[in-house]
Design an enzyme around this catalytic site. Structure first.
Site, short mmCIF file in Angstrom:
data_model
loop_
_atom_site.label_atom_id
_atom_site.label_comp_id
_atom_site.label_asym_id
_atom_site.label_seq_id
_atom_site.Cartn_x
_atom_site.Cartn_y
_atom_site.Cartn_z
N CYS A 10 37.63 56.75 75.35
CA CYS A 10 37.42 55.33 75.69
C CYS A 10 36.73 55.27 77.04
O CYS A 10 36.31 56.33 77.57
CB CYS A 10 38.73 54.54 75.66
SG CYS A 10 39.95 55.08 76.86
N ARG A 16 43.33 53.06 76.10
CA ARG A 16 43.27 53.26 74.64
C ARG A 16 43.32 54.73 74.22
O ARG A 16 44.12 55.10 73.34
CB ARG A 16 42.01 52.59 74.07
CG ARG A 16 42.05 51.09 74.18
CD ARG A 16 40.68 50.49 73.99
NE ARG A 16 39.78 50.82 75.11
CZ ARG A 16 38.50 50.53 75.16
NH1 ARG A 16 37.93 49.90 74.15
NH2 ARG A 16 37.77 50.85 76.22
N ASP A 128 39.19 46.60 74.32
CA ASP A 128 39.66 47.00 75.66
C ASP A 128 40.77 46.05 76.11
O ASP A 128 40.53 44.85 76.26
CB ASP A 128 38.45 46.92 76.59
CG ASP A 128 38.78 47.33 78.00
OD1 ASP A 128 39.97 47.56 78.30
OD2 ASP A 128 37.83 47.42 78.81
P1 4NP Z 1 40.35 52.13 78.62
O1 4NP Z 1 40.53 50.77 79.43
O2 4NP Z 1 38.87 52.33 78.46
O3 4NP Z 1 41.01 51.82 77.31
O4 4NP Z 1 41.03 53.22 79.42
C1 4NP Z 1 39.93 50.50 80.65
C2 4NP Z 1 40.43 51.02 81.82
C3 4NP Z 1 39.86 50.69 83.03
C4 4NP Z 1 38.79 49.82 83.07
C5 4NP Z 1 38.28 49.30 81.90
C6 4NP Z 1 38.84 49.64 80.69
N1 4NP Z 1 38.23 49.46 84.33
O5 4NP Z 1 37.34 48.62 84.33
O6 4NP Z 1 38.64 50.00 85.37
#
Ligand code: 4NP
Length: 160
Positions: A10, A16, A128
């Site tokens: 991800c 995720r 997300d």
């Molecule tokens: P992930 O979620 O891709 O599911 O780990 C996110 C974690 C951090 C961020 C965006 C999505 N961020 O913008 O820091």
């Protein structure tokens, strides 16, 4: 026989994909397939490198019996494309980012979206949840549990 290796991807590797790794490990453990299947997770960005999973991911997953243990690391195209058999992305941006890192178009048949393995075809992506609320983390887990179940069936029926 070597293990089938699955890498979940991800954006940050804190919400995720660590949840997907944890859910897959639950299923692997339930079916006693630890010596057949290995999974890991990684990020398309390096922003959270070294960070544990988001506490909301940990608590929602643990309530369902999934233990989240990963630390964020960026995807390493030089190593990961060769090492892993299934590179399983959460959304369209992750999918195209990983595709773009496959500069010679050698590994396209290893790159998937987790929703490809879901029985419930309602979801086109694992959304997300980072800026969302508790219900978003629950939705993510519902999709991930469905997708991981389907992925496990696919691995069990494959010749790998
Ligand atoms: P992930 O979620 O891709 O599911 O780990 C996110 C974690 C951090 C961020 C965006 C999505 N961020 O913008 O820091």
């Amino acid at each position: 026989m070597s293990k089938v290796k699955v890498l979940f991807i991800c954006l940050g590797n804190i919400c995720r994909s660590p949840a997907a790794e944890a859910v897959m490990n639950t299923l692997i453990h339930k079916e006693k397939l630890e010596n057949r299947i290995l999974c890991d997770s990684a990020a398309t960005s390096g922003h959270h490198e070294g960070d544990p999973a988001d506490p909301r991911t940990i608590s929602h997953a643990e309530r369902r019996g999934h233990k989240v243990t990963s630390l964020s690391r960026p995807f390493n195209p030089r190593v990961d494309f060769k090492s892993f058999d299934f590179i399983v992305t959460m959304d369209d941006a992750n999918f195209s980012d990983i595709k773009d890192m496959d500069l010679k178009h050698e590994f396209g048949d290893k790159i998937f979206k987790l929703v490809d393995f879901c029985a419930d075809k309602k979801y086109k992506t694992v959304p997300d949840p980072y800026y969302g609320g508790p219900e978003d983390f629950e939705t993510v887990l519902n999709i991930i549990e469905d997708g991981c179940h389907g992925l496990l069936q696919k691995i069990k029926s494959s010749k790998l």
